[in-house]
Design an enzyme around this catalytic site. Structure first.
Site, PDB file in Angstrom:
ATOM      1  CB  SER A 133      -0.965  -0.035   1.186  1.00  0.00           C
ATOM      2  OG  SER A 133      -1.954   0.959   1.062  1.00  0.00           O
ATOM      3  CG  HIS A 191      -5.505  -2.061  -0.575  1.00  0.00           C
ATOM      4  ND1 HIS A 191      -4.696  -1.464  -1.516  1.00  0.00           N
ATOM      5  CD2 HIS A 191      -4.930  -1.844   0.632  1.00  0.00           C
ATOM      6  CE1 HIS A 191      -3.657  -0.933  -0.907  1.00  0.00           C
ATOM      7  NE2 HIS A 191      -3.783  -1.130   0.388  1.00  0.00           N
TER       8      HIS A 191
END
Length: 308
Positions: A86, A196
C-alpha cells in the site's frame, strides 16, 4: 545473493516512530528534508494525536521507509528488489530511484488527504485469521449491503485475509467468521479508511492526475508490485501502480513469492514494521531469510546480507 527490501503499510505506525529512528546522518538528513519539504515538525506527524490522521500516518511511514533505505545503503546494503504494501510502495519507489523523495512527500500528502476526505469516519479494515480466501469471499458475499459494503482487500497469506468496508459490515462479518466458519481471530486494523477496494476508485483517479505533474523514472533495481504480484520495469507501469494501488487488491503472498522466484534470498523489512517479515518467513523458509529492522540490530541485518 539477492536482497529484497520490503516497506510496511498502515497499521505499522506507532506514536513517536520518527523520533525513535536510529541516530545516523542519513536518518537525520531524511528527517530534515521531510520537515523542510512539508513545512511541519516531527511531532505534527508522529504524535499520538497526529497519527489519528490518515495523512500523518502515511507521511510518517514514507519518511521512516526512506530513512531505512538510506541507512542500509550507507552501510553497503543496497536492495536488488523492493516491494511495498500500500503506502509502502512509495518509499519502495524512492529506494528504487523511480521517484524523488521531494515528489513522494507531496504525493503522499495528497494521497492521505484524498483517502481521509473520501471516508472521514465509519469505515476501516479487519484481518481475518484462519480462513481461506474462498471462505472469506463467501463471508463477504453474505454480509455485503449496498449501504454498508464490505470487500476482500488484502490477500496476505493462505490464512490471513484483510477485508475493507463499512464498520457495521465489518462487525457483522467478524461475528459470522467466528460463529459460522470458526475463524481463529478477527481483529480491526489501525486503518480508518477502506483501502484496496473499489470504494477508493475516485480518489485513485485523482491521484493519477497528480502524477502527471511529477517525473517517474525507470527503476534502478527490480520494483515488485504488491497489486499485480509482478516485477515492473517501465516508468509508466510504476506510475500507474502507485496512483491506483489504494483501490486495488493487495496480493502480498504472491508478490513475495514472485520476488523469491526471481532470486531474492534475504527479505529486510523497513522500520517500523514487523508484520511483513512474519508473512515473508514461510516464503523464504527454504534457503532464505526474512528479518525486520525493528526486531534485529543493524549489525545482524548487515551480517546476514554479507553472508547469504
Amino acid at each position: 545473493m539477492t536482497t529484497l527490501l520490503t516497506f510496511p503499510g498502515q497499521g505499522a505506525q506507532r506514536p513517536g516512530m520518527l523520533h525513535a529512528l536510529p541516530a545516523h546522518p542519513e536518518v537525520t538528513r531524511t528527517l530534515e528534508e521531510a520537515c523542510d519539504g512539508l513545512g511541519q515538525g516531527l511531532s505534527e506527524l508522529d504524535s499520538a494525536d497526529a497519527l489519528r490522521s490518515t495523512q500523518a500516518v502515511q507521511l510518517s511511514l514514507l519518511i521512516a521507509g526512506v530513512a531505512s533505505a538510506r541507512l542500509l545503503a550507507d552501510a553497503g546494503c543496497e536492495p536488488d528488489m523492493v516491494l511495498g504494501l500500500s503506502i509502502g510502495a512509495y518509499p519502495a519507489a524512492v529506494a528504487a530511484g523511480s521517484l524523488t523523495f521531494a515528489d513522494a512527500l507531496q504525493l503522499v500528502r495528497l494521497r492521505g488527504a484524498l483517502m481521509q476526505q473520501a471516508y472521514p469516519s465509519g469505515y476501516g479494515m479487519s484481518a481475518v485469521i484462519g480462513l481461506s480466501l474462498a471462505q472469506v469471499e463467501r463471508l463477504v458475499a453474505g454480509q455485503f449491503r449496498e449501504e454498508e459494503p464490505v470487500y476482500v482487500a488484502n490477500i496476505n497469506s493462505a490464512e490471513q485475509i484483510v477485508v475493507a468496508g463499512h464498520e457495521n459490515g465489518l462487525a457483522r462479518l467478524a461475528e459470522a467468521a467466528v460463529r459460522d466458519f470458526h475463524a481463529r481471530k478477527v481483529h480491526r486494523i489501525a486503518i480508518s479508511v477502506p483501502s484496496h477496494c473499489m470504494l477508493l476508485s475516485g480518489a485513485a483517479s485523482q491521484m493519477r492526475v497528480a502524477f502527471d505533474r511529477v517525473t517517474v523514472s525507470p527503476p534502478r533495481c527490480t520494483y515488485v508490485s504488491a497489486s499485480s504480484a509482478r516485477a515492473l520495469f517501465q516508468a509508466d507501469a510504476i506510475r500507474d501502480d502507485l496512483a491506483f494501488n489504494m483501490a486495488r487488491q493487495v496480493h502480498w503472498h504472491d508478490a513475495a513469492t514472485h520476488a523469491r522466484e526471481r532470486g531474492a534470498r534475504l527479505a529486510i523489512e523497513a522500520l517500523p514494521g514487523a508484520t511483513l517479515t512474519s508473512l515473508c518467513r514461510p516464503v523464504f523458509a527454504d534457503g532464505g531469510e526474512a528479518v525486520s529492522l525493528c526486531q534485529a540490530p543493524l549489525a545482524t541485518v548487515l551480517a546476514l546480507h554479507s553472508r547469504l
